[in-house]
Design a protein around this motif. Structure first.
Motif, PDB file in Angstrom:
ATOM      1  N   ILE A  44      43.895 -17.196  57.291  1.00 38.05           N
ATOM      2  CA  ILE A  44      45.300 -17.494  56.971  1.00 38.05           C
ATOM      3  C   ILE A  44      46.031 -17.640  58.307  1.00 38.05           C
ATOM      4  CG2 ILE A  44      47.427 -16.622  55.949  1.00 38.05           C
ATOM      5  CD1 ILE A  44      45.744 -15.019  53.970  1.00 38.05           C
ATOM      6  N   THR A  45      46.808 -18.713  58.463  1.00 37.36           N
ATOM      7  CA  THR A  45      47.533 -18.883  59.733  1.00 37.36           C
ATOM      8  C   THR A  45      49.037 -18.783  59.507  1.00 37.36           C
ATOM      9  OG1 THR A  45      47.372 -21.299  59.500  1.00 37.36           O
ATOM     10  CG2 THR A  45      45.729 -20.187  60.909  1.00 37.36           C
ATOM     11  N   PHE A  46      49.663 -19.927  59.268  1.00 38.73           N
ATOM     12  CA  PHE A  46      51.122 -19.965  59.117  1.00 38.73           C
ATOM     13  C   PHE A  46      51.459 -21.147  58.214  1.00 38.73           C
ATOM     14  CE2 PHE A  46      49.770 -21.106  63.564  1.00 38.73           C
ATOM     15  CZ  PHE A  46      49.572 -22.453  63.342  1.00 38.73           C
ATOM     16  N   GLY A  47      52.719 -21.234  57.817  1.00 36.89           N
ATOM     17  CA  GLY A  47      53.097 -22.259  56.851  1.00 36.89           C
ATOM     18  C   GLY A  47      54.378 -22.979  57.213  1.00 36.89           C
ATOM     19  N   PRO A  48      55.066 -23.517  56.195  1.00 36.94           N
ATOM     20  CA  PRO A  48      56.271 -24.328  56.448  1.00 36.94           C
ATOM     21  C   PRO A  48      57.366 -23.584  57.224  1.00 36.94           C
ATOM     22  CG  PRO A  48      55.559 -24.554  54.166  1.00 36.94           C
ATOM     23  CD  PRO A  48      54.696 -23.490  54.767  1.00 36.94           C
ATOM     24  N   ALA A  49      57.514 -22.291  57.018  1.00 33.80           N
ATOM     25  CA  ALA A  49      58.588 -21.570  57.723  1.00 33.80           C
ATOM     26  C   ALA A  49      58.351 -21.580  59.229  1.00 33.80           C
ATOM     27  CB  ALA A  49      58.688 -20.134  57.207  1.00 33.80           C
ATOM     28  N   MET A  50      57.094 -21.407  59.627  1.00 34.98           N
ATOM     29  CA  MET A  50      56.767 -21.464  61.062  1.00 34.98           C
ATOM     30  C   MET A  50      56.971 -22.885  61.597  1.00 34.98           C
ATOM     31  SD  MET A  50      55.619 -19.956  63.826  1.00 34.98           S
ATOM     32  CE  MET A  50      54.455 -18.606  63.667  1.00 34.98           C
ATOM     33  N   CYS A  51      56.618 -23.879  60.780  1.00 35.89           N
ATOM     34  CA  CYS A  51      56.806 -25.279  61.198  1.00 35.89           C
ATOM     35  C   CYS A  51      58.286 -25.541  61.474  1.00 35.89           C
ATOM     36  CB  CYS A  51      56.260 -26.212  60.110  1.00 35.89           C
ATOM     37  SG  CYS A  51      56.328 -27.953  60.536  1.00 35.89           S
ATOM     38  N   LYS A  52      59.120 -25.069  60.583  1.00 38.43           N
ATOM     39  CA  LYS A  52      60.577 -25.241  60.743  1.00 38.43           C
ATOM     40  C   LYS A  52      61.062 -24.529  62.019  1.00 38.43           C
ATOM     41  CE  LYS A  52      64.626 -25.448  57.883  1.00 38.43           C
ATOM     42  NZ  LYS A  52      65.057 -25.410  56.499  1.00 38.43           N
ATOM     43  N   ALA A  53      60.509 -23.367  62.279  1.00 35.33           N
ATOM     44  CA  ALA A  53      60.919 -22.600  63.466  1.00 35.33           C
ATOM     45  C   ALA A  53      60.541 -23.308  64.760  1.00 35.33           C
ATOM     46  CB  ALA A  53      60.287 -21.203  63.414  1.00 35.33           C
ATOM     47  N   ILE A  54      59.341 -23.863  64.824  1.00 37.33           N
ATOM     48  CA  ILE A  54      58.937 -24.527  66.080  1.00 37.33           C
ATOM     49  C   ILE A  54      59.565 -25.913  66.228  1.00 37.33           C
ATOM     50  CG2 ILE A  54      56.762 -23.236  66.318  1.00 37.33           C
ATOM     51  CD1 ILE A  54      55.688 -26.393  65.620  1.00 37.33           C
ATOM     52  N   TYR A  74      52.788 -28.631  48.607  1.00 38.03           N
ATOM     53  CA  TYR A  74      53.485 -28.312  49.864  1.00 38.03           C
ATOM     54  C   TYR A  74      54.212 -29.501  50.497  1.00 38.03           C
ATOM     55  CZ  TYR A  74      50.579 -24.257  49.180  1.00 38.03           C
ATOM     56  OH  TYR A  74      49.984 -23.157  48.625  1.00 38.03           O
ATOM     57  N   ILE A  75      54.178 -30.646  49.826  1.00 39.72           N
ATOM     58  CA  ILE A  75      54.731 -31.861  50.438  1.00 39.72           C
ATOM     59  C   ILE A  75      56.222 -31.708  50.770  1.00 39.72           C
ATOM     60  CG2 ILE A  75      55.190 -34.330  50.074  1.00 39.72           C
ATOM     61  CD1 ILE A  75      52.602 -34.371  48.332  1.00 39.72           C
ATOM     62  N   GLU A  76      57.004 -31.320  49.812  1.00 39.71           N
ATOM     63  CA  GLU A  76      58.460 -31.200  50.057  1.00 39.71           C
ATOM     64  C   GLU A  76      58.762 -30.119  51.090  1.00 39.71           C
ATOM     65  OE1 GLU A  76      60.790 -33.286  49.190  1.00 39.71           O
ATOM     66  OE2 GLU A  76      59.257 -34.441  48.141  1.00 39.71           O
ATOM     67  N   GLN A  77      58.003 -29.020  51.025  1.00 34.84           N
ATOM     68  CA  GLN A  77      58.245 -27.918  51.965  1.00 34.84           C
ATOM     69  C   GLN A  77      58.003 -28.355  53.412  1.00 34.84           C
ATOM     70  OE1 GLN A  77      56.630 -23.982  50.893  1.00 34.84           O
ATOM     71  NE2 GLN A  77      56.056 -24.853  48.926  1.00 34.84           N
ATOM     72  N   PHE A  78      56.958 -29.140  53.641  1.00 38.77           N
ATOM     73  CA  PHE A  78      56.709 -29.585  55.022  1.00 38.77           C
ATOM     74  C   PHE A  78      57.671 -30.680  55.441  1.00 38.77           C
ATOM     75  CE2 PHE A  78      52.757 -27.181  54.708  1.00 38.77           C
ATOM     76  CZ  PHE A  78      52.860 -26.488  55.911  1.00 38.77           C
ATOM     77  N   LYS A  79      58.091 -31.500  54.502  1.00 41.34           N
ATOM     78  CA  LYS A  79      59.122 -32.493  54.828  1.00 41.34           C
ATOM     79  C   LYS A  79      60.392 -31.767  55.296  1.00 41.34           C
ATOM     80  CE  LYS A  79      61.459 -36.142  55.283  1.00 41.34           C
ATOM     81  NZ  LYS A  79      61.234 -36.963  56.491  1.00 41.34           N
ATOM     82  N   ASP A  80      60.794 -30.768  54.534  1.00 39.34           N
ATOM     83  CA  ASP A  80      62.003 -30.003  54.880  1.00 39.34           C
ATOM     84  C   ASP A  80      61.840 -29.242  56.196  1.00 39.34           C
ATOM     85  OD1 ASP A  80      63.055 -30.921  52.536  1.00 39.34           O
ATOM     86  OD2 ASP A  80      62.776 -29.057  51.414  1.00 39.34           O
ATOM     87  N   ALA A  81      60.585 -28.930  56.537  1.00 39.71           N
ATOM     88  CA  ALA A  81      60.315 -28.182  57.775  1.00 39.71           C
ATOM     89  C   ALA A  81      60.236 -29.094  58.992  1.00 39.71           C
ATOM     90  CB  ALA A  81      59.011 -27.402  57.622  1.00 39.71           C
ATOM     91  N   GLY A  82      60.393 -30.418  58.788  1.00 48.61           N
ATOM     92  CA  GLY A  82      60.429 -31.343  59.923  1.00 48.61           C
ATOM     93  C   GLY A  82      59.089 -31.924  60.337  1.00 48.61           C
ATOM     94  N   ALA A  83      58.080 -31.859  59.448  1.00 50.45           N
ATOM     95  CA  ALA A  83      56.774 -32.446  59.775  1.00 50.45           C
ATOM     96  C   ALA A  83      56.870 -33.967  59.834  1.00 50.45           C
ATOM     97  CB  ALA A  83      55.749 -32.036  58.722  1.00 50.45           C
ATOM     98  N   ASP A  84      56.110 -34.568  60.742  1.00 48.44           N
ATOM     99  CA  ASP A  84      56.068 -36.036  60.852  1.00 48.44           C
ATOM    100  C   ASP A  84      54.834 -36.608  60.168  1.00 48.44           C
ATOM    101  OD1 ASP A  84      58.363 -36.707  62.823  1.00 48.44           O
ATOM    102  OD2 ASP A  84      57.381 -34.940  63.648  1.00 48.44           O
ATOM    103  N   TYR A  85      53.704 -35.931  60.367  1.00 45.49           N
ATOM    104  CA  TYR A  85      52.454 -36.311  59.703  1.00 45.49           C
ATOM    105  C   TYR A  85      52.063 -35.147  58.792  1.00 45.49           C
ATOM    106  CZ  TYR A  85      51.317 -39.771  63.442  1.00 45.49           C
ATOM    107  OH  TYR A  85      51.295 -40.822  64.329  1.00 45.49           O
TER     108      TYR A  85
END
Ligand code: DX5
Ligand code: ZN
Length: 217
Positions: A44-54, A74-85
């Motif tokens: 287990i590593t990290f998820g959308p909240a960490m993505c948003k933080a970095i 997880y699509i919407e969560q990563f979009k909201d977290a600022g993921a590009d890919y």
């Protein structure tokens, strides 16, 4: 020039903001963000909240690689977290075509990943809607493993299919990439190289990335 995407999996988890902010000074092209759920892979590593933080610490594209079951969740969560890919594993999804479409619809680049044992044919009929195809050169789940050279023909095959059919995806290799193996990956036709340990544990990460950039002749 080939793109280099250092993996934050090899960074100091207690200082992720600082680790992320250094990546552009090192000459990185993207930030690779490895998400593991403890089910698709044991760790287990990290998820959308960490993505948003970095996200606040870099202007580079964030290349999210989800090693998780039920990737569509997880699509919407990563979009909201600022993921590009957003790249998910074909082995984890019975409806890969629908998931690729949904990622694009959410406004991200849609990627699909292949474990070492998974053939290119598994994704052949969805390549027209892929923005990225990730060829794993280790079994997913941990950094610091040895490069599996037997997967290199998959990169060549993906490059040939792209040329033949006029597809547009980028080909990414992930796992065991160091100065030596970066040359093999580049020679086979990879466009993006992910590197965790070789970059983060290097005496001079900037120099290591510069060497990997030269892998493509
Ligand atoms: C493995 C991850 C990789 C990993 C690469 O499951 O997907 O991105 O961090 O690390 P190295 O370069 O150390 O093999
Ligand atoms: Zn990865």
């Amino acid at each position: 020039m080939i793109k280099i995407a250092p993996s934050l999996l090899s960074a100091d988890f207690a200082n992720m903001g600082e680790a992320t902010s250094r990546l552009s000074d090192w000459g990185s092209d993207m930030v690779h963000f490895d998400v593991m759920d403890g089910t698709f892979v044991p760790a287990i590593t990290f998820g959308p909240a960490m993505c948003k933080a970095i996200r606040a610490y870099t202007k580079l594209p964030i290349d999210v690689h989800i090693m998780v079951e039920h990737p569509e969740t997880y699509i919407e969560q990563f979009k909201d977290a600022g993921a590009d890919y957003l790249t998910f594993h074909v082995e984890a999804d019975r409806h890969a075509h629908r998931t690729l479409q949904a990622i694009r619809k959410a406004g991200m680049k849609a990627g699909i990943a292949l474990n070492p044992a998974t053939p290119v044919e598994m994704v052949e009929y969805v390549l027209s809607i892929c923005d990225l195809v990730l060829v794993m050169s280790v079994n997913p789940g941990a950094g610091g493993q040895s490069f599996i050279k037997e997967v290199l023909p998959k990169v060549e095959k993906l490059k040939a299919l792209r040329e033949k059919n006029g597809y547009n995806y980028e080909i990414e290799m992930d796992g065991g990439i160091n100065e030596a193996t970066s040359k093999l990956a580049a020679a086979s036709g990879a466009d993006i190289l992910v590197s965790g340990n070789a970059v983060f544990k290097a005496d001079d990460p900037k120099e290591m990335i510069a060497k990997m950039h030269l892998a493509k002749k």
